[in-house]
Design an enzyme around this catalytic site. Structure first.
Site, PDB file in Angstrom:
ATOM      1  N   ARG A  15      10.093  38.019  25.585  1.00  0.00           N
ATOM      2  CA  ARG A  15       9.621  36.700  25.968  1.00  0.00           C
ATOM      3  C   ARG A  15       8.103  36.621  25.801  1.00  0.00           C
ATOM      4  O   ARG A  15       7.383  37.584  26.082  1.00  0.00           O
ATOM      5  CB  ARG A  15       9.976  36.469  27.440  1.00  0.00           C
ATOM      6  CG  ARG A  15       9.668  35.082  27.991  1.00  0.00           C
ATOM      7  CD  ARG A  15      10.555  34.058  27.396  1.00  0.00           C
ATOM      8  NE  ARG A  15      10.572  32.806  28.166  1.00  0.00           N
ATOM      9  CZ  ARG A  15      11.062  31.673  27.698  1.00  0.00           C
ATOM     10  NH1 ARG A  15      11.568  31.613  26.473  1.00  0.00           N
ATOM     11  NH2 ARG A  15      11.079  30.582  28.425  1.00  0.00           N
ATOM     12  N   THR A  74      14.879  26.439  18.738  1.00  0.00           N
ATOM     13  CA  THR A  74      15.480  27.714  19.088  1.00  0.00           C
ATOM     14  C   THR A  74      16.685  27.942  18.204  1.00  0.00           C
ATOM     15  O   THR A  74      17.226  27.011  17.617  1.00  0.00           O
ATOM     16  CB  THR A  74      15.864  27.699  20.586  1.00  0.00           C
ATOM     17  OG1 THR A  74      14.688  27.448  21.336  1.00  0.00           O
ATOM     18  CG2 THR A  74      16.500  28.976  21.066  1.00  0.00           C
ATOM     19  N   GLU A  77      10.230  27.518  21.228  1.00  0.00           N
ATOM     20  CA  GLU A  77      10.356  26.501  22.259  1.00  0.00           C
ATOM     21  C   GLU A  77      10.683  25.131  21.686  1.00  0.00           C
ATOM     22  O   GLU A  77      11.803  24.856  21.373  1.00  0.00           O
ATOM     23  CB  GLU A  77       9.133  26.429  23.176  1.00  0.00           C
ATOM     24  CG  GLU A  77       9.404  26.012  24.623  1.00  0.00           C
ATOM     25  CD  GLU A  77      10.174  24.717  24.872  1.00  0.00           C
ATOM     26  OE1 GLU A  77      11.379  24.816  25.171  1.00  0.00           O
ATOM     27  OE2 GLU A  77       9.597  23.626  24.804  1.00  0.00           O
ATOM     28  N   GLU A 134       5.794  28.129  24.211  1.00  0.00           N
ATOM     29  CA  GLU A 134       6.725  28.588  25.261  1.00  0.00           C
ATOM     30  C   GLU A 134       6.183  28.421  26.673  1.00  0.00           C
ATOM     31  O   GLU A 134       6.944  28.300  27.629  1.00  0.00           O
ATOM     32  CB  GLU A 134       7.077  30.063  25.023  1.00  0.00           C
ATOM     33  CG  GLU A 134       8.500  30.414  25.353  1.00  0.00           C
ATOM     34  CD  GLU A 134       9.479  29.801  24.361  1.00  0.00           C
ATOM     35  OE1 GLU A 134      10.462  29.206  24.830  1.00  0.00           O
ATOM     36  OE2 GLU A 134       9.254  29.905  23.134  1.00  0.00           O
ATOM     37  N   ASP A 152       7.435  26.139  29.364  1.00  0.00           N
ATOM     38  CA  ASP A 152       8.625  26.438  30.174  1.00  0.00           C
ATOM     39  C   ASP A 152       8.252  26.818  31.606  1.00  0.00           C
ATOM     40  O   ASP A 152       9.130  26.953  32.463  1.00  0.00           O
ATOM     41  CB  ASP A 152       9.454  27.569  29.550  1.00  0.00           C
ATOM     42  CG  ASP A 152      10.383  27.064  28.448  1.00  0.00           C
ATOM     43  OD1 ASP A 152      10.415  25.855  28.196  1.00  0.00           O
ATOM     44  OD2 ASP A 152      11.086  27.901  27.841  1.00  0.00           O
ATOM     45  N   GLY A 180      19.193  24.987  22.695  1.00  0.00           N
ATOM     46  CA  GLY A 180      19.468  23.728  23.410  1.00  0.00           C
ATOM     47  C   GLY A 180      18.713  23.543  24.699  1.00  0.00           C
ATOM     48  O   GLY A 180      19.107  22.733  25.538  1.00  0.00           O
ATOM     49  N   GLY A 181      17.625  24.272  24.930  1.00  0.00           N
ATOM     50  CA  GLY A 181      16.888  24.101  26.182  1.00  0.00           C
ATOM     51  C   GLY A 181      17.794  24.435  27.357  1.00  0.00           C
ATOM     52  O   GLY A 181      18.631  25.333  27.269  1.00  0.00           O
TER      53      GLY A 181
END
Ligand code: DON
Length: 583
Positions: free
Chosen positions: A101, A394, A414, A433, A436, A482-483
């Site tokens: 990440r 993504t 993202e 990112e 988020d 898809g978040g």
């Protein structure tokens, strides 16, 4: 590679779903005997297939796939982004999860996004996290690869140098973002001249995406691949490319960011314990914090386990139950989940059987309305819930190889085209990112939010790369972009296979439904892609049970592989450009 007989597949579909009105010719499952790769792009799938055919492992194939995806699906993932990867080792039966990440720079403070709108934060240097994907490719190859590192970049290099066709998805997404700008010269989206020159016609008066089908080259990307071949991932984390990344962040034409060379040099991929939930005799395993994926998917399944789900994947009762389970899971996710290197998350407690039974007991025949978080056993920090999800580029990759290994990786920058800035001389985009994170570090009553910005922290994710085991053997590999809808898409794919007996392609073709503790979202059918069904009738039935319903697009990108006694069965998502490869 072969396809299941169309007649057989359609008969199965019709038997399984009573509200289905008619079935057009829909995508059919692909079966192989030896190895399989499913990605969101045909060129990426071909690169993976090629690597597997040459005796590469799933790890080798992943590097080939990822480097092609970063070129041909640049809006979704790439060298400037991050990923989570679940690995099943065919020799030992061990499962490992890799956390690549993106990280907040050490200079980041809690108030980073306070007062900023999403667009402003997204299209800025502030949103860029330290990338994890290049180091992930290296670490996973070092631990599980068989092929020489140098040999993994051939397909991507060839495509970058000799050219590839821009997809309709890429062109459409460029045009959609350009349309948000005041003008072709006054730009927030594609404000970066390098990205503007690469993705558009460059016009100051009539700017538009390079049209779909145009053959383009990316020589900077080819040079970056050459540097990766020579220096390994260090080519990104130090030296000229690192300097270009830092420069692109710190001189962002909108709001400069604060990432430094030291941030890049310090980046590490973390191997974490998988988070698993038992579901109907299976172990459903995935990525724990900083992803909320495995916990939320696990909670949904654990809550559903006590119910008879019937035999209809679009049946009103099942859609109701799935929505209630989604509500309960999202209430907990929003309160508890953040990076466990910074906050204490009750990981075991959230999947505790008794706790999930107590949550399931809250479900009645009518919609429960907004679910409140529960109190799972175990320690956690006193936090308040995060108000909004701003997640929205993504891609998911599923691979099984001839050695018995399986790989499930969700990879991201993202939002569409990340933060919109291309690294000068690098040929790849930066991520956004860090959006988020919760924009507000505290709730209205002053409680800290678990997913607040902190220096060096990884933002909470919804990415849910999943491997399902039965008696320690792989039976399913799945995941999606898809978040925050990823959680529902992934959980639904598992239920569609395990409970409703659908093959992976049928499981993907079923229209989506989910509730993220708001309205119950129903996917409008897509001719030739999803099952056709009477969405209005289902909406009316759910409304009669108190559901607020919204009908629209739910654009998953599922890549699903089922392992059977007769070989591998694959399903790709035709809502995007998914394909299955292998032999
Ligand atoms: O990590 C996450 O959950 C998000 N950044 C993923 C974004 C995403 O899937 C966008 N896709 N369509």
């Amino acid at each position: 590679m072969r396809r299941l007989a169309a007649g057989l597949a359609l008969a199965l579909v019709a038997a399984a779903a009573s509200p289905v009105i008619a079935q057009d010719a829909l995508p059919q499952a692909v079966t192989t005997d030896r190895e399989m790769v499913v990605t969101a792009n045909p060129l990426a799938t071909a690169a993976g297939e090629d690597m597997l055919r040459r005796g590469g492992t799933a790890a080798d194939a992943m590097v080939a796939v990822q480097t092609v995806l970063g070129l041909v699906e640049p809006q979704s993932s790439g060298l400037g982004g991050g990923a989570f990867l679940v690995w099943y080792d065919g020799d030992t039966g061990d499962l490992t999860t890799y956390d690549a990440r993106e990280k907040a720079p050490l200079a980041a403070t809690e108030d980073r996004f306070v007062g900023l709108g999403f667009f402003t934060a997204w299209q800025s240097g502030l949103s860029v996290g330290v990338p994890g994907t290049p180091r992930l490719m290296e670490v996973v190859h070092d631990e599980h690869g068989r092929k020489n590192w140098n040999s993994l970049f051939t397909d991507a290099n060839l495509l970058a140098r000799s050219g590839f066709e821009v997809t309709a998805r890429t062109a459409d997404q460029v045009n959609a973002l350009l349309a948000l700008n005041p003008s072709c010269t006054d730009r927030l989206f594609f404000r970066d001249p390098v990205a503007f020159a690469y993705f558009t016609n460059g016009s100051a008066t009539d700017c538009a995406a390079v049209p779909a089908g145009t053959r383009i080259r990316n020589r900077d990307y080819a040079d970056t691949l050459q540097a990766l071949r020579r220096r390994g991932a260090d080519a990104i984390y130090s030296g000229d490319l690192a300097a270009s990344i830092v420069d692109a962040v710190q001189t962002d034409p909108a709001i400069p960011g604060d990432m430094t060379l030291a941030d890049l040099a310090a980046y590490e991929v973390i191997e974490r314990e998988p988070v698993c939930e038992e579901y109907r005799g299976h172990d459903v395993c995935g990525m724990g914090p900083p992803s909320s994926g495995a916990l939320a998917v696990g909670q949904i399944l654990g809550i559903l386990e006590g119910f008879d789900l019937g035999d209809d994947p679009l049946g009103e009762d099942f859609v109701h139950l799935f929505a209630q389970a989604g509500r309960l899971a999202f209430a907990d996710r929003n309160l508890y989940v953040g990076d466990t290197d910074f906050v204490t998350v009750p990981v075991e407690g959230m999947l505790d059987d008794d706790y999930l039974a107590s949550r399931a007991a809250l479900i009645t025949d009518v919609d429960m309305g907004t679910a409140q978080p529960g109190t799972p056993p175990g320690e956690f920090d006193p936090t308040g819930p995060q108000a909004t999800d701003t997640e929205n580029g993504t891609s998911h990759v599923s691979i099984v190889d001839r050695y018995g290994n399986a790989l499930s990786m969700t990879t991201t920058i993202e939002s569409s085209f990340g933060n919109g800035v291309m690294v000068d001389g690098g040929g790849f985009l930066l991520n956004n990112e860090l959006t988020d994170f919760s924009f507000s570090p505290v709730t209205a009553d002053g409680q800290p939010v678990a997913n607040r910005v902190q220096p060096g922290k990884r933002p909470r994710s919804s990415m849910s790369p999943t491997i399902v085991l039965e008696d320690g053997e792989v039976v399913l590999v799945t995941g999606s972009p898809g978040g925050s809808s990823i959680i529902g898409y992934t959980a639904q794919s598992i239920v569609n296979v395990l409970d409703f007996g659908l093959d992976p392609q049928q499981a993907v073709n079923v229209p989506h439904h989910q509730n993220r503790n708001g309205s119950t979202n129903l996917e409008a059918p897509i001719p030739g892609v999803t099952w056709d069904y009477d969405v209005d009738a289902l909406a009316a039935a759910l409304e009669a049970r108190g559901h607020p319903v919204s009908i629209g697009a739910l654009t998953s990108g599922l890549s699903v592989i089922q392992v059977t006694d007769d070989g591998f069965v694959g399903g790709a998502d035709h809502r995007r450009d998914g394909t299955v490869g292998g032999r």
